[in-house]
Structure formats: C-alpha cells, structure tokens
Design a protein around this motif. Structure first.
Motif, PDB file in Angstrom:
ATOM      1  N   ALA A 120       0.766  -1.229  -0.106  1.00 56.46           N
ATOM      2  CA  ALA A 120       0.011   0.044   0.042  1.00 56.46           C
ATOM      3  C   ALA A 120       0.969   1.334  -0.020  1.00 56.46           C
ATOM      4  O   ALA A 120       0.611   2.035  -0.845  1.00 56.46           O
ATOM      5  CB  ALA A 120      -0.895   0.106   1.158  1.00 56.46           C
ATOM      6  N   GLU A 121       1.890   1.159   0.830  1.00 56.98           N
ATOM      7  CA  GLU A 121       2.864   2.466   0.925  1.00 56.98           C
ATOM      8  C   GLU A 121       3.491   2.688  -0.466  1.00 56.98           C
ATOM      9  O   GLU A 121       3.813   3.737  -1.276  1.00 56.98           O
ATOM     10  CB  GLU A 121       3.882   2.114   1.752  1.00 56.98           C
ATOM     11  N   MET A 122       3.859   1.475  -1.389  1.00 53.49           N
ATOM     12  CA  MET A 122       4.490   1.730  -2.799  1.00 53.49           C
ATOM     13  C   MET A 122       3.415   2.202  -3.612  1.00 53.49           C
ATOM     14  O   MET A 122       3.547   3.113  -4.495  1.00 53.49           O
ATOM     15  CB  MET A 122       5.012   0.225  -3.184  1.00 53.49           C
ATOM     16  N   ALA A 123       2.092   1.871  -3.292  1.00 59.28           N
ATOM     17  CA  ALA A 123       1.027   2.315  -4.094  1.00 59.28           C
ATOM     18  C   ALA A 123       1.144   3.807  -4.192  1.00 59.28           C
ATOM     19  O   ALA A 123       0.752   4.686  -5.208  1.00 59.28           O
ATOM     20  CB  ALA A 123      -0.236   1.882  -3.866  1.00 59.28           C
ATOM     21  N   ILE A 124       0.830   4.436  -2.769  1.00 61.00           N
ATOM     22  CA  ILE A 124       1.206   5.808  -2.524  1.00 61.00           C
ATOM     23  C   ILE A 124       2.497   6.507  -3.284  1.00 61.00           C
ATOM     24  O   ILE A 124       2.138   7.580  -4.084  1.00 61.00           O
ATOM     25  CB  ILE A 124       1.140   6.090  -1.144  1.00 61.00           C
TER      26      ILE A 124
ATOM     27  N   ILE B 271      -7.501   8.503 -10.675  1.00 64.07           N
ATOM     28  CA  ILE B 271      -6.229   7.697 -10.450  1.00 64.07           C
ATOM     29  C   ILE B 271      -6.886   5.983 -10.419  1.00 64.07           C
ATOM     30  O   ILE B 271      -8.039   6.245  -9.646  1.00 64.07           O
ATOM     31  CB  ILE B 271      -5.587   8.010  -9.241  1.00 64.07           C
ATOM     32  N   VAL B 272      -6.380   5.213 -11.259  1.00 68.17           N
ATOM     33  CA  VAL B 272      -6.788   3.792 -11.010  1.00 68.17           C
ATOM     34  C   VAL B 272      -5.584   3.111 -10.344  1.00 68.17           C
ATOM     35  O   VAL B 272      -4.474   3.202 -10.817  1.00 68.17           O
ATOM     36  CB  VAL B 272      -7.165   3.318 -12.377  1.00 68.17           C
ATOM     37  N   ILE B 273      -5.693   2.415  -9.178  1.00 67.63           N
ATOM     38  CA  ILE B 273      -4.865   1.681  -8.819  1.00 67.63           C
ATOM     39  C   ILE B 273      -5.184   0.011  -8.708  1.00 67.63           C
ATOM     40  O   ILE B 273      -6.310  -0.234  -8.057  1.00 67.63           O
ATOM     41  CB  ILE B 273      -4.447   2.094  -7.075  1.00 67.63           C
ATOM     42  N   THR B 274      -4.415  -0.939  -9.288  1.00 71.15           N
ATOM     43  CA  THR B 274      -4.747  -2.186  -9.635  1.00 71.15           C
ATOM     44  C   THR B 274      -4.240  -2.774  -8.366  1.00 71.15           C
ATOM     45  O   THR B 274      -3.017  -3.098  -7.970  1.00 71.15           O
ATOM     46  CB  THR B 274      -4.231  -2.711 -10.868  1.00 71.15           C
TER      47      THR B 274
ATOM     48  N   VAL C 273      -1.931   2.909 -11.656  1.00 76.88           N
ATOM     49  CA  VAL C 273      -0.818   2.601 -10.941  1.00 76.88           C
ATOM     50  C   VAL C 273      -0.933   1.177 -10.774  1.00 76.88           C
ATOM     51  O   VAL C 273      -2.201   0.741 -10.417  1.00 76.88           O
ATOM     52  CB  VAL C 273      -0.844   3.321  -9.608  1.00 76.88           C
ATOM     53  N   ASN C 274      -0.049   0.206 -11.003  1.00 78.34           N
ATOM     54  CA  ASN C 274      -0.138  -1.209 -10.720  1.00 78.34           C
ATOM     55  C   ASN C 274       0.716  -1.653  -9.819  1.00 78.34           C
ATOM     56  O   ASN C 274       2.162  -1.635 -10.089  1.00 78.34           O
ATOM     57  CB  ASN C 274       0.069  -1.751 -12.193  1.00 78.34           C
ATOM     58  N   ILE C 275       0.520  -2.313  -8.551  1.00 84.29           N
ATOM     59  CA  ILE C 275       1.357  -2.937  -7.634  1.00 84.29           C
ATOM     60  C   ILE C 275       1.009  -4.113  -7.486  1.00 84.29           C
ATOM     61  O   ILE C 275       1.381  -4.990  -6.263  1.00 84.29           O
ATOM     62  CB  ILE C 275       1.467  -1.996  -6.414  1.00 84.29           C
ATOM     63  N   ALA C 276       0.140  -4.890  -8.271  1.00 86.26           N
ATOM     64  CA  ALA C 276      -0.240  -6.316  -8.180  1.00 86.26           C
ATOM     65  C   ALA C 276       0.427  -7.092  -8.913  1.00 86.26           C
ATOM     66  O   ALA C 276       1.509  -7.804  -8.450  1.00 86.26           O
ATOM     67  CB  ALA C 276      -1.757  -6.259  -8.219  1.00 86.26           C
ATOM     68  N   ARG C 277       0.048  -7.427 -10.300  1.00 84.00           N
ATOM     69  CA  ARG C 277       0.844  -8.251 -11.075  1.00 84.00           C
ATOM     70  C   ARG C 277       0.876  -7.633 -12.428  1.00 84.00           C
ATOM     71  O   ARG C 277      -0.319  -7.023 -12.852  1.00 84.00           O
ATOM     72  CB  ARG C 277       0.206  -9.611 -11.359  1.00 84.00           C
TER      73      ARG C 277
ATOM     74  N   LEU D  53       1.740   6.508 -15.950  1.00 86.13           N
ATOM     75  CA  LEU D  53       1.719   5.126 -15.479  1.00 86.13           C
ATOM     76  C   LEU D  53       2.762   4.812 -14.447  1.00 86.13           C
ATOM     77  O   LEU D  53       3.947   5.229 -14.548  1.00 86.13           O
ATOM     78  CB  LEU D  53       1.904   4.409 -16.865  1.00 86.13           C
ATOM     79  N   GLY D  54       2.350   4.236 -13.174  1.00 89.67           N
ATOM     80  CA  GLY D  54       3.392   3.898 -12.344  1.00 89.67           C
ATOM     81  C   GLY D  54       3.220   2.506 -11.834  1.00 89.67           C
ATOM     82  O   GLY D  54       2.314   1.922 -11.762  1.00 89.67           O
ATOM     83  N   ILE D  55       4.247   1.584 -12.211  1.00 87.84           N
ATOM     84  CA  ILE D  55       4.318   0.210 -12.050  1.00 87.84           C
ATOM     85  C   ILE D  55       5.425  -0.411 -11.083  1.00 87.84           C
ATOM     86  O   ILE D  55       6.673   0.045 -11.316  1.00 87.84           O
ATOM     87  CB  ILE D  55       4.274  -0.586 -13.405  1.00 87.84           C
ATOM     88  N   ASP D  56       5.037  -1.390 -10.267  1.00 91.98           N
ATOM     89  CA  ASP D  56       6.037  -2.030  -9.656  1.00 91.98           C
ATOM     90  C   ASP D  56       6.245  -3.476 -10.203  1.00 91.98           C
ATOM     91  O   ASP D  56       7.309  -4.226 -10.002  1.00 91.98           O
ATOM     92  CB  ASP D  56       5.573  -2.046  -8.184  1.00 91.98           C
ATOM     93  N   VAL D  57       5.316  -3.838 -10.972  1.00 90.10           N
ATOM     94  CA  VAL D  57       5.337  -5.249 -11.838  1.00 90.10           C
ATOM     95  C   VAL D  57       5.198  -4.921 -13.244  1.00 90.10           C
ATOM     96  O   VAL D  57       4.755  -3.958 -13.626  1.00 90.10           O
ATOM     97  CB  VAL D  57       4.230  -5.912 -11.054  1.00 90.10           C
ATOM     98  N   ALA D  58       5.946  -5.863 -13.893  1.00 86.03           N
ATOM     99  CA  ALA D  58       5.816  -5.909 -15.285  1.00 86.03           C
ATOM    100  C   ALA D  58       5.347  -7.185 -16.015  1.00 86.03           C
ATOM    101  O   ALA D  58       5.026  -8.161 -15.356  1.00 86.03           O
ATOM    102  CB  ALA D  58       7.237  -5.446 -15.935  1.00 86.03           C
TER     103      ALA D  58
END
Length: 307
Positions: free
Chosen positions: A89-93, A189-192, A219-223, A244-249
């Motif tokens: 959640a913190e990464m999503a922010i 904003i959409v957060i997946t 924003v995508n921090i899931a998959r 676009l902000g992504i932690d997963v690719a």
C-alpha cells in the motif's frame, strides 16, 4: 528459494541457488519460494516435501495441480497479517505521487539545472478507483483518506468477513466487477490491487483504458499481466493515459529498453512493493512457526492453504 529439513528438534536451513534446486529438492520437507518457477518437473523430484510456501501472496509460479498430485500442500502467507499488504500500500502511494509530480521530468530538470519545473498535480481532491479491495486495497484506502480524496472500489464479494467493520469510512462508492467501467470514467487515478487469475489477466484492456478519463493515471502494484501491454502502450502514445506507475511488469526482469519505459510519464520500480524490512521480518517468523508446527504435528494456521 530456501529449503528446510527437520533434524530431531533442530532445523537445517539452506539457501539454495536456483540452478541447484532440481538436484537437491529431494532433501527437503519445506520449500519457501521467492521467485523460482516451481513446475511439475521440480515437484516430481520433491519426494520428502510436505509444504511449498510462497514468501508472499502470489502463487502463479507454483504448479498447484502437480503439487496436489504428489500430496504436497501449497500455501501463501497472508499479506494482511505480515506487513506485506501495508508495504504494498505504501508503494502504491509512492508511485501515485511519483506520476502526479512527474518524477522523470523532475530528474531531467535536476540534470539541466532547471528550477521550478515541472508543474505537478496534487492528489488532494482526486477520485481514486481501487480495483480489488482485498488486504492491499484496504490498506491503500486507509492511507489515501488523509489526502482528501474520493475513493471508489470494486470487489467480487463485499460480504467477506475479512473486511474491516468500518468499510463505509474507507470507501465512498463500492461495486462489483460489472461496475469497473463506470467507475473508471469517474476516477482520476486507478490503482490495481487484484489477484492475477485466468479471469483477471489482461482485464485492464483497451475497453477499460478508453473508459478512463483522458489524462487520468494508472498505478499497478499487483501483477503485470493484469494490464494488456498493447492497450497501455497505445493509450500512453495517444496521450489518453496521463501517466503510469508500475512495480510489476509483463515479463520480469523487465527489459530496460522496453518502449513503454521511454515515455516521460512512466515510472517503474523493480517488484519491491512488498520488500521491506518489516514485511520480510514478519514473514520469516511465519515460516519459522510453520516449520516448528510441522515438526511437532500441531495444526498450522499461520498460512493460507490453496489445495
């Protein structure tokens, strides 16, 4: 990957190189998976294995059917109890603020010794859609509230006992999967936060992105595979998608030369949303507790079995 084998009342703990796993997995009772694909060939060699446990929540790297055939239990560590959900959640922010304040353009401004640019946006006053209101989605909502936003959320089943009792304080408008396109048109904003399944793979597609407001953020921090690559690329290219902000690719490790990363309004982190001292320490305790209970024959309640 880490392996555990029980020896009397003590435990031998080995860190095993990925290339060594097929040759040594037969020695172990518990397999703790971080990033290795545990396929049917590896599972077939694990003749002493009791539990395959993901060091986190995503199990798409484990062949659950093969494990079931070999009478091996497969489990994830619930994010709601280990700090993984909080960390994600913190990464999503972090990613949301990064795209709103134009992180890449700020980096360029520093290099050029420019001051006062770029002009970013506030999260204050925005409408945020959380796709998938599970453990991570709940924690995202808790952290968004103080920013003064409107929160919309979708969830397949809102009657789940795992949801907090103050759900109406966390969500202004809630709906099911059938409402995601309508909600997309309201959100800035959409957060997946969805789990990746056969049903959700590619769910953020051309239809969904087209339903979003022009200039809105994703924003995508899931998959990674929740997002349809071509649809995301085309909506970035056209300017319809504001950032676009992504932690997963889509494939990991991600190609640093991928065309999507060339856009100035795209930021990426290397799949580290759940990788914090807090989450790793608490997940390690769960692993240790499971090993002790497996050895003693006590019921194991700390993890979520899927077979």
């Amino acid at each position: 990957m880490y392996g555990f084998t029980t020896i009397d009342c003590t435990f031998q703990v080995d860190e095993v190189g990925l290339e060594e796993v097929p040759d040594v997995i037969h020695n172990y009772n518990i397999c703790v998976v971080k990033s290795l694909r545990v396929d049917s060939n590896i599972i077939a060699k694990a003749n002493q294995m009791k539990i395959i446990m993901q060091y986190g929540v995503g199990l798409e790297g484990v062949d659950v059917n093969a494990a079931t055939e070999h009478k091996i239990k497969v489990a994830r560590i619930p994010g709601s109890t280990t700090g993984n959900a909080v960390s994600c959640a913190e990464m999503a922010i972090y990613l949301t603020m990064g795209v709103l304040r134009k992180q890449k353009e700020m980096d360029t401004a520093i290099k050029h010794k420019d001051l006062g640019i770029p002009v970013g946006e506030t999260i204050f006053g925005k409408s945020v859609l959380i796709l998938g209101f599970g453990a991570i989605g709940v924690e995202v909502s808790k952290r968004l509230r103080p920013f003064g936003v409107k929160i919309l959320a979708t969830k397949r089943n809102w009657s789940s006992d795992s949801l907090p009792c103050n759900i109406d304080e966390l969500v202004d408008k809630k709906g099911g999967p059938e409402d995601m396109y309508e909600f997309a048109g309201e959100a800035d904003i959409v957060i997946t936060c969805m789990t990746l399944t056969n049903e959700t793979a590619g769910i953020v597609d051309h239809k969904f992105l087209s339903a979003m407001k022009k200039g809105s953020y994703l924003v995508n921090i899931a998959r990674g595979r929740l997002l349809d690559y071509d649809a995301v690329f085309n909506h970035l290219k056209s300017g319809h998608l504001g950032g676009l902000g992504i932690d997963v690719a889509w494939t990991e490790p991600y190609d640093p030369e991928d065309p999507i990363l060339k856009f100035s309004n795209v930021i990426i982190t290397p799949h580290v949303a759940g990788v914090t001292e807090y989450s790793y320490r608490t997940m390690a305790k769960v692993v240790g507790d499971v090993a002790l209970k497996l050895h003693s024959g006590e019921p194991i309640t700390e993890i979520e079995f899927v077979n």
